[in-house]
Design a protein around this motif. Sequence first.
Motif, PDB file in Angstrom:
ATOM      1  N   GLY A 154       0.794  -1.219   0.000  1.00  0.00           N
ATOM      2  CA  GLY A 154       0.000   0.000   0.000  1.00  0.00           C
ATOM      3  C   GLY A 154       0.827   1.270   0.000  1.00  0.00           C
ATOM      4  N   GLU A 155       2.130   1.165   0.237  1.00  0.00           N
ATOM      5  CA  GLU A 155       2.994   2.349   0.258  1.00  0.00           C
ATOM      6  C   GLU A 155       3.166   2.895  -1.159  1.00  0.00           C
ATOM      7  N   VAL A 156       3.061   4.221  -1.296  1.00  0.00           N
ATOM      8  CA  VAL A 156       3.177   4.856  -2.612  1.00  0.00           C
ATOM      9  C   VAL A 156       4.641   4.894  -3.042  1.00  0.00           C
ATOM     10  N   ILE A 157       4.887   4.478  -4.276  1.00  0.00           N
ATOM     11  CA  ILE A 157       6.241   4.466  -4.832  1.00  0.00           C
ATOM     12  C   ILE A 157       6.447   5.662  -5.758  1.00  0.00           C
ATOM     13  N   TYR A 158       5.508   5.868  -6.679  1.00  0.00           N
ATOM     14  CA  TYR A 158       5.576   6.982  -7.626  1.00  0.00           C
ATOM     15  C   TYR A 158       4.256   7.753  -7.611  1.00  0.00           C
ATOM     16  N   LEU A 159       4.348   9.051  -7.873  1.00  0.00           N
ATOM     17  CA  LEU A 159       3.172   9.874  -8.138  1.00  0.00           C
ATOM     18  C   LEU A 159       3.376  10.597  -9.461  1.00  0.00           C
ATOM     19  N   LEU A 160       2.350  10.579 -10.299  1.00  0.00           N
ATOM     20  CA  LEU A 160       2.360  11.391 -11.510  1.00  0.00           C
ATOM     21  C   LEU A 160       1.790  12.774 -11.191  1.00  0.00           C
ATOM     22  N   GLU A 161       2.067  13.738 -12.066  1.00  0.00           N
ATOM     23  CA  GLU A 161       1.445  15.051 -11.906  1.00  0.00           C
ATOM     24  C   GLU A 161      -0.066  14.869 -11.900  1.00  0.00           C
ATOM     25  N   ARG A 162      -0.749  15.523 -10.944  1.00  0.00           N
ATOM     26  CA  ARG A 162      -2.171  15.226 -10.765  1.00  0.00           C
ATOM     27  C   ARG A 162      -2.977  16.411 -10.248  1.00  0.00           C
ATOM     28  N   ARG A 163      -2.483  17.624 -10.443  1.00  0.00           N
ATOM     29  CA  ARG A 163      -3.187  18.797  -9.943  1.00  0.00           C
ATOM     30  C   ARG A 163      -4.597  18.890 -10.517  1.00  0.00           C
ATOM     31  N   ARG A 164      -4.729  18.670 -11.818  1.00  0.00           N
ATOM     32  CA  ARG A 164      -6.043  18.755 -12.457  1.00  0.00           C
ATOM     33  C   ARG A 164      -6.991  17.711 -11.878  1.00  0.00           C
ATOM     34  N   GLU A 165      -6.497  16.492 -11.687  1.00  0.00           N
ATOM     35  CA  GLU A 165      -7.338  15.416 -11.152  1.00  0.00           C
ATOM     36  C   GLU A 165      -7.739  15.693  -9.704  1.00  0.00           C
ATOM     37  N   GLN A 166      -6.837  16.305  -8.933  1.00  0.00           N
ATOM     38  CA  GLN A 166      -7.169  16.662  -7.552  1.00  0.00           C
ATOM     39  C   GLN A 166      -8.305  17.680  -7.509  1.00  0.00           C
ATOM     40  N   LEU A 167      -8.233  18.691  -8.387  1.00  0.00           N
ATOM     41  CA  LEU A 167      -9.279  19.713  -8.428  1.00  0.00           C
ATOM     42  C   LEU A 167     -10.614  19.116  -8.875  1.00  0.00           C
ATOM     43  N   GLU A 168     -10.565  18.225  -9.854  1.00  0.00           N
ATOM     44  CA  GLU A 168     -11.796  17.608 -10.342  1.00  0.00           C
ATOM     45  C   GLU A 168     -12.433  16.737  -9.261  1.00  0.00           C
ATOM     46  N   GLU A 169     -11.614  16.006  -8.514  1.00  0.00           N
ATOM     47  CA  GLU A 169     -12.150  15.179  -7.427  1.00  0.00           C
ATOM     48  C   GLU A 169     -12.755  16.052  -6.338  1.00  0.00           C
ATOM     49  N   LYS A 170     -12.093  17.177  -6.030  1.00  0.00           N
ATOM     50  CA  LYS A 170     -12.610  18.088  -5.008  1.00  0.00           C
ATOM     51  C   LYS A 170     -13.928  18.706  -5.451  1.00  0.00           C
ATOM     52  N   ARG A 171     -14.001  19.122  -6.728  1.00  0.00           N
ATOM     53  CA  ARG A 171     -15.241  19.701  -7.252  1.00  0.00           C
ATOM     54  C   ARG A 171     -16.383  18.692  -7.186  1.00  0.00           C
ATOM     55  N   ALA A 172     -16.103  17.459  -7.610  1.00  0.00           N
ATOM     56  CA  ALA A 172     -17.133  16.423  -7.600  1.00  0.00           C
ATOM     57  C   ALA A 172     -17.586  16.110  -6.173  1.00  0.00           C
ATOM     58  N   LYS A 173     -16.655  16.147  -5.234  1.00  0.00           N
ATOM     59  CA  LYS A 173     -17.000  15.874  -3.839  1.00  0.00           C
ATOM     60  C   LYS A 173     -17.886  16.975  -3.263  1.00  0.00           C
ATOM     61  N   LEU A 174     -17.571  18.239  -3.577  1.00  0.00           N
ATOM     62  CA  LEU A 174     -18.383  19.359  -3.093  1.00  0.00           C
ATOM     63  C   LEU A 174     -19.808  19.280  -3.638  1.00  0.00           C
ATOM     64  N   LEU A 175     -19.937  18.957  -4.920  1.00  0.00           N
ATOM     65  CA  LEU A 175     -21.268  18.823  -5.511  1.00  0.00           C
ATOM     66  C   LEU A 175     -22.050  17.695  -4.844  1.00  0.00           C
ATOM     67  N   LEU A 176     -21.361  16.587  -4.588  1.00  0.00           N
ATOM     68  CA  LEU A 176     -22.030  15.439  -3.976  1.00  0.00           C
ATOM     69  C   LEU A 176     -22.490  15.749  -2.560  1.00  0.00           C
ATOM     70  N   GLU A 177     -21.672  16.482  -1.814  1.00  0.00           N
ATOM     71  CA  GLU A 177     -21.987  16.758  -0.407  1.00  0.00           C
ATOM     72  C   GLU A 177     -22.991  17.894  -0.235  1.00  0.00           C
ATOM     73  N   ASP A 178     -23.210  18.700  -1.274  1.00  0.00           N
ATOM     74  CA  ASP A 178     -24.177  19.797  -1.191  1.00  0.00           C
ATOM     75  C   ASP A 178     -25.589  19.242  -1.372  1.00  0.00           C
ATOM     76  N   ARG A 179     -26.336  19.167  -0.288  1.00  0.00           N
ATOM     77  CA  ARG A 179     -27.685  18.602  -0.318  1.00  0.00           C
ATOM     78  C   ARG A 179     -28.757  19.668  -0.095  1.00  0.00           C
ATOM     79  N   SER A 180     -28.371  20.933  -0.239  1.00  0.00           N
ATOM     80  CA  SER A 180     -29.325  22.010   0.049  1.00  0.00           C
ATOM     81  C   SER A 180     -30.531  21.961  -0.886  1.00  0.00           C
ATOM     82  N   ALA A 181     -30.293  21.791  -2.183  1.00  0.00           N
ATOM     83  CA  ALA A 181     -31.410  21.748  -3.132  1.00  0.00           C
ATOM     84  C   ALA A 181     -32.291  20.527  -2.880  1.00  0.00           C
TER      85      ALA A 181
END
Length: 255
Positions: free
Chosen positions: A45-72
């Motif tokens: 389970g220990e990470v050996i390599y990481l690829l550049e992933r800034r875009r993927e991190q932002l997309e995951e964060k955006r998707a998580k915020l949308l999922l957690e917003d239950r106001s509507a």
Amino acid sequence: MALESGLESASNCVTEPLRQAKLAFPISGRVAEKRVKEGQRVKRGEVIYLLERRREQLEEKRAKLLLEDRSALNGARAREQMLGKQLTINRRLFERNQSISREELDKLILEHELALQEHARLVNEKRRQKVDHALAAESLRLRALSAPIDGVAASLKFEPGEMIDANQLAAHLVDVRSGVAVCHVEDQLARRLPVGAQVSLRILSGAPVMRRGEVIFAAPLMDPSSGLRRVKIAFENTDNAVILGAPAAIDGVTP
């Protein structure tokens, strides 16, 4: 232990790790981090390599915020419940003394039906957002290469800043705590090496090292070019006395 009369010691064996893993990314990208060094022990389970992933991190964060917003969704549910209560009360009034008109009742029925449909639409939207978040999280996960076993990093092929193609070998991990002797033996000896048979191995790792092993595989077919059969014998190497890759010989088989 000794071989039965008429059988000579079989020396056509090579040792290798019983467990090893050759790792590659399923996607291409540029190396952002190399978190271990060659020869370093790693845990599963220990990470050996990481690829550049800034875009993927932002997309995951955006998707998580949308999922957690239950106001509507919560608002639609509250409106549907409120209209449902009003409809129940007004339907009773209409049935008892017609203190409200049929037109007013029909209007309330329509509003409640529309509220039900809106709530159902938002429920389905949340389901879609859950899938979108799972896809974004998976895309992010694929940009990390982790160890599937406990072992030693035998080779690491890339440095930060270098490009890696999809399915290109990036790392080779080996678990040196146990090994396997892969032997090619005459059929006469192979018949005396069923799975589970106990074997005495002499491993030529510097000074000869003796190991007791167990047959874990015996090929059912003979190699037509050599006339030999392949047999695998597992052995423990917790003391690291054996340098895996060394040649070995079968010294004896339990009768």
